[in-house]
Design an enzyme around this catalytic site. Sequence first.
Site, PDB file in Angstrom:
ATOM      1  N   ASP A  18      -3.442   9.028  -7.769  1.00  0.00           N
ATOM      2  CA  ASP A  18      -3.781   8.833  -6.359  1.00  0.00           C
ATOM      3  C   ASP A  18      -4.800   9.895  -5.974  1.00  0.00           C
ATOM      4  O   ASP A  18      -4.452  11.067  -5.813  1.00  0.00           O
ATOM      5  CB  ASP A  18      -2.526   8.939  -5.490  1.00  0.00           C
ATOM      6  CG  ASP A  18      -2.844   8.754  -4.001  1.00  0.00           C
ATOM      7  OD1 ASP A  18      -4.042   8.591  -3.665  1.00  0.00           O
ATOM      8  OD2 ASP A  18      -1.905   8.775  -3.187  1.00  0.00           O
ATOM      9  N   HIS A  25      -5.123   9.665  -1.040  1.00  0.00           N
ATOM     10  CA  HIS A  25      -4.291  10.364  -0.056  1.00  0.00           C
ATOM     11  C   HIS A  25      -4.313  11.866  -0.341  1.00  0.00           C
ATOM     12  O   HIS A  25      -4.877  12.298  -1.338  1.00  0.00           O
ATOM     13  CB  HIS A  25      -2.865   9.802  -0.104  1.00  0.00           C
ATOM     14  CG  HIS A  25      -2.839   8.323   0.156  1.00  0.00           C
ATOM     15  ND1 HIS A  25      -2.780   7.398  -0.858  1.00  0.00           N
ATOM     16  CD2 HIS A  25      -2.915   7.624   1.310  1.00  0.00           C
ATOM     17  CE1 HIS A  25      -2.813   6.182  -0.343  1.00  0.00           C
ATOM     18  NE2 HIS A  25      -2.903   6.293   0.978  1.00  0.00           N
ATOM     19  N   SER A  40      -3.277   3.771   5.369  1.00  0.00           N
ATOM     20  CA  SER A  40      -2.318   4.775   4.907  1.00  0.00           C
ATOM     21  C   SER A  40      -2.874   6.199   4.964  1.00  0.00           C
ATOM     22  O   SER A  40      -2.106   7.155   4.946  1.00  0.00           O
ATOM     23  CB  SER A  40      -1.880   4.443   3.480  1.00  0.00           C
ATOM     24  OG  SER A  40      -3.014   4.291   2.653  1.00  0.00           O
TER      25      SER A  40
END
Length: 415
Positions: free
Chosen positions: A387, A390, A143
Amino acid sequence: MAKDPSPPHSPPFQNLNLDAFNIHLKRAKSLLPWILLVSFISLLVLIYSPNPRRFWLASSDVKSGENVCNLFDGRWVRDYGRNAYGRKNCRTIPESKDCARYGKDQGFVHWRWKPRRCDLPRFDAKKFLRIVRGKRMAFVGDSVSRNQMESLLCLLTQVETPIDIQEKDSEDRFRTWYFRSYDFILMTLWTKFLIAGTERTVNGTGTGAFNLHLDKLDTSWTQKLPWINYVVISAGHWYFRKNYLYENNKLIGCIYCSEDKLKDFEPTYAIRKACETTLQYIYNCKNCDGLVTVLRTFSPAHFENGNWNGGGYCNRTKPSKESDVSFHGTEWKLRNAQVEEVKMVSKGKRRKGKGFRVLDVTKAMMMRPDAHPDIHWNNQWMKGYSDCVHWCMPGPIDTWNELMLQVLKEEALLV
Ligand SMILES: *[C@@H]1O[C@H](CO)[C@@H](O)[C@H](O)[C@H]1NC(C)=O
Ligand SMILES: *[C@@H]1O[C@H](CO)[C@@H](O)[C@H](O)[C@H]1NC(C)=O
């Protein structure tokens, strides 16, 4: 007081030792043929070198070669310029990375990467599209790889809105976009490890641990290679968990599994092997002539006081200084292993026009603990977890694509 009538330089001139002067003149004359010879040889080298355009490039353009300017070594400097894009002019920013929307302090966007010896040009979408006209580019990886593709998609959308030409799968893992006026296809090919990995199950339930075959690739992406011109590969975060390692179909050990009485390997070992297997495969691939491979180095995470599901967070509001980041840890070791593997494969003669390049983002991103989504209050993504893996969009992940444009530009001149 009377002025001194003699001009200031006349006394030494009058006393000039003419013999000494003549000797110098003679020496200079005897050197002249040598100077001519050296100039002539230099000219020959320039004309008959396999790639005279590179000489031109060196003087007229930024070059990521070590002598001229290493684009990957530098620091973050303040820049209050306009954002490259925003939610209004890029509809494809995923909600999970749309950090402006959830009240994250936006100070992190006002920084620009400054390589030590040159400036990194801002992303030029037209230039990028001209280079990749008529080509297909695939981002292969997890990702974070997709995160870079999403950034590129937004940057290119400023010139042309692409058409979504693949049905959405439920997890958004395989996407394909078409830029009609440049006949350019951009896609993501999902793979957790690059190499073959299957989850271990117990009584039909996944355990979260994987069996990894270090010498076998995940064919879901390799089978598409003959159709692709540019492949951007990366590997990383899925290795940092309990995984069992196989070579030659034999279990040789594992990562994070001391309790299993197996040889304990570091993630770096497995990632290095995965890169080696991948690069060797591409090097030897018979149907991949002219394929340009870009290996994007490890993208660091920035959890503090805990990990992904242990309450860790990343709420800093400024980049770190170079002196504040460690070059002794796993992240940097991993990056070194990746750079070494690319060097190994690109050392020899270019084979069938294949190019191997590094997109070395590790150092720049080690200094950006401030640019992850962290907690998105009230949204569906991560439900209360931070998170710190990312990257927000827009943000420093756009720099990856600015760097990649320079790498592709150089590569285009070599073909
Ligand atoms: C798997 O199922 C068997 C039979 O139902 C049971 O005996 C065993 O304990 C289970 N193993 C695990 C790890 O849950
Ligand atoms: C980051 O979060 C921690 C824990 O909630 C808090 O103690 C700290 O003050 C925060 N730092 C900033 C810069 O907001």
